[in-house]
Design a protein around this motif. Sequence first.
Motif, PDB file in Angstrom:
ATOM      1  N   SER A  35      13.535 -20.221  -0.212  1.00 13.59           N
ATOM      2  CA  SER A  35      12.434 -19.537   0.435  1.00 13.59           C
ATOM      3  C   SER A  35      12.398 -18.108  -0.094  1.00 13.59           C
ATOM      4  CB  SER A  35      12.625 -19.522   1.961  1.00 13.59           C
ATOM      5  OG  SER A  35      11.584 -18.808   2.588  1.00 13.59           O
ATOM      6  N   ALA A  36      11.204 -17.594  -0.318  1.00 14.75           N
ATOM      7  CA  ALA A  36      11.053 -16.225  -0.791  1.00 14.75           C
ATOM      8  C   ALA A  36       9.823 -15.618  -0.135  1.00 14.75           C
ATOM      9  CB  ALA A  36      10.919 -16.181  -2.312  1.00 14.75           C
ATOM     10  N   SER A  37       9.803 -14.305  -0.089  1.00 17.33           N
ATOM     11  CA  SER A  37       8.654 -13.588   0.452  1.00 17.33           C
ATOM     12  C   SER A  37       8.133 -12.613  -0.587  1.00 17.33           C
ATOM     13  CB  SER A  37       9.028 -12.815   1.721  1.00 17.33           C
ATOM     14  OG  SER A  37       9.453 -13.696   2.738  1.00 17.33           O
ATOM     15  N   ALA A  38       6.828 -12.409  -0.560  1.00 16.97           N
ATOM     16  CA  ALA A  38       6.196 -11.463  -1.479  1.00 16.97           C
ATOM     17  C   ALA A  38       5.134 -10.689  -0.719  1.00 16.97           C
ATOM     18  CB  ALA A  38       5.565 -12.194  -2.664  1.00 16.97           C
ATOM     19  N   GLN A  39       4.839  -9.516  -1.218  1.00 12.65           N
ATOM     20  CA  GLN A  39       3.747  -8.741  -0.649  1.00 12.65           C
ATOM     21  C   GLN A  39       2.864  -8.229  -1.772  1.00 12.65           C
ATOM     22  OE1 GLN A  39       3.848  -4.599   1.203  1.00 12.65           O
ATOM     23  NE2 GLN A  39       3.806  -5.897   3.041  1.00 12.65           N
ATOM     24  N   TRP A  40       1.564  -8.453  -1.626  1.00 17.75           N
ATOM     25  CA  TRP A  40       0.578  -7.941  -2.578  1.00 17.75           C
ATOM     26  C   TRP A  40      -0.153  -6.777  -1.940  1.00 17.75           C
ATOM     27  CZ3 TRP A  40      -2.121 -13.262  -3.794  1.00 17.75           C
ATOM     28  CH2 TRP A  40      -1.231 -14.063  -4.530  1.00 17.75           C
ATOM     29  N   PRO A  41      -0.292  -5.668  -2.658  1.00 15.01           N
ATOM     30  CA  PRO A  41      -1.024  -4.531  -2.102  1.00 15.01           C
ATOM     31  C   PRO A  41      -2.514  -4.830  -2.002  1.00 15.01           C
ATOM     32  CG  PRO A  41      -0.515  -4.147  -4.404  1.00 15.01           C
ATOM     33  CD  PRO A  41       0.199  -5.411  -4.027  1.00 15.01           C
ATOM     34  N   ARG A  42      -3.191  -4.116  -1.121  1.00 16.87           N
ATOM     35  CA  ARG A  42      -4.642  -4.288  -0.977  1.00 16.87           C
ATOM     36  C   ARG A  42      -5.364  -3.867  -2.250  1.00 16.87           C
ATOM     37  NH1 ARG A  42      -6.465  -1.088   4.113  1.00 16.87           N
ATOM     38  NH2 ARG A  42      -8.436  -2.173   3.714  1.00 16.87           N
ATOM     39  N   GLY A  43      -4.802  -2.908  -2.938  1.00 17.10           N
ATOM     40  CA  GLY A  43      -5.360  -2.463  -4.205  1.00 17.10           C
ATOM     41  C   GLY A  43      -4.255  -2.278  -5.221  1.00 17.10           C
ATOM     42  N   HIS A  44      -4.549  -2.561  -6.482  1.00 19.35           N
ATOM     43  CA  HIS A  44      -3.565  -2.427  -7.547  1.00 19.35           C
ATOM     44  C   HIS A  44      -4.262  -1.804  -8.751  1.00 19.35           C
ATOM     45  CE1 HIS A  44      -0.693  -3.590 -10.717  1.00 19.35           C
ATOM     46  NE2 HIS A  44       0.194  -3.690  -9.745  1.00 19.35           N
ATOM     47  N   SER A  45      -3.525  -1.041  -9.529  1.00 21.55           N
ATOM     48  CA  SER A  45      -4.127  -0.346 -10.664  1.00 21.55           C
ATOM     49  C   SER A  45      -4.599  -1.295 -11.756  1.00 21.55           C
ATOM     50  CB  SER A  45      -3.134   0.653 -11.255  1.00 21.55           C
ATOM     51  OG  SER A  45      -1.987  -0.023 -11.765  1.00 21.55           O
ATOM     52  N   PHE A  46      -4.023  -2.503 -11.816  1.00 22.89           N
ATOM     53  CA  PHE A  46      -4.411  -3.444 -12.869  1.00 22.89           C
ATOM     54  C   PHE A  46      -4.782  -4.816 -12.313  1.00 22.89           C
ATOM     55  CE2 PHE A  46      -3.432  -6.696 -16.085  1.00 22.89           C
ATOM     56  CZ  PHE A  46      -4.303  -6.285 -17.081  1.00 22.89           C
ATOM     57  N   PHE A  47      -3.956  -5.373 -11.440  1.00 23.23           N
ATOM     58  CA  PHE A  47      -4.230  -6.699 -10.885  1.00 23.23           C
ATOM     59  C   PHE A  47      -5.313  -6.571  -9.815  1.00 23.23           C
ATOM     60  CE2 PHE A  47       0.267  -7.335 -12.292  1.00 23.23           C
ATOM     61  CZ  PHE A  47      -0.003  -8.295 -13.256  1.00 23.23           C
TER      62      PHE A  47
END
Length: 301
Positions: A35-47
């Motif tokens: 099991s793993a957890s990840a967090q994506w930002p609301r805004g990213h400079s490239f993605f």
Amino acid sequence: MTHFTATVPKELVHRAAVAEVLLTRWFRLDSTRFSASAQWPRGHSFFTSPDGIHHDPVLIAETIRQVGTLLAHAEFGVPMDSYFLLETLDFDTDLRGLEVGRTPADLELTVTATDLRHSGRQLSAVCYEAEFLRDGVRAATARTRASFLRPAVYHRIRGGRLLAQPSSPALPAPVEPALVGRRVDSDVVLAPTGVPQRWLLRADVRHPILFDHPNDHLPGMVLIEAARQAARILAPETETITSVDSCFTRFVEYDAPCWIEAQEVTTTDPAVRQLTVRGEQFDQTVFTATVSVPARVAVTV
């Protein structure tokens, strides 16, 4: 509910910048499941997606890439000085699960390791399959295969190419950024050739995301981005992608042109457009990708 307070060590996911680490924790479920957890930002400079509505689906590819290196080092004992070779990377999305909310996207991953191969006592190759859940709902699935080489073996294979990264690249002019869903030239990885559906890969090693750290060959994520941008040119009416199936067959070198070709293929699903992308260097195929995008369906009134 998982609370995110820190990222995993950047060395375990092969990132130089802490800000580019997406994983926040992991633990073993059994001998091959994690099991793993990840967090994506609301805004990213490239993605970022041009539509401003969804998280960039290519974040799925970067997340599973980071999972693969993390588990190899932390759970399967692959030495930190080993070299990782990306062989395949595929992902499928449910765009409803990728909508940008009012807070960062917290994701839970269930990862299964399959087809483990060893050279002596060391893991030499593995496949990972992952399911991405967001608020308990499946947002994506991803699959990747990678192999791992000890330094002596890698140095023997690469020889003089180990120091081949240019320090001051002379880059060709890019295609218009808007054509590939970008805002600035520096984020464009395709240059026009004058031939329809054929471009020159432009690799700016100064790019802080695509080239987070020095490498003796072009990273696989650059090629996935090239496939995404080529698909956008062929399907300009779609601002996001729904799936990518990619295969990396040879090293892509810095000191020779790499040509990117794309074409649309027929599908049986009227809601999907599918495009194939191929990279060629030294007259040999170096990678292939199949990219799916939503089709614009005509509405009859």
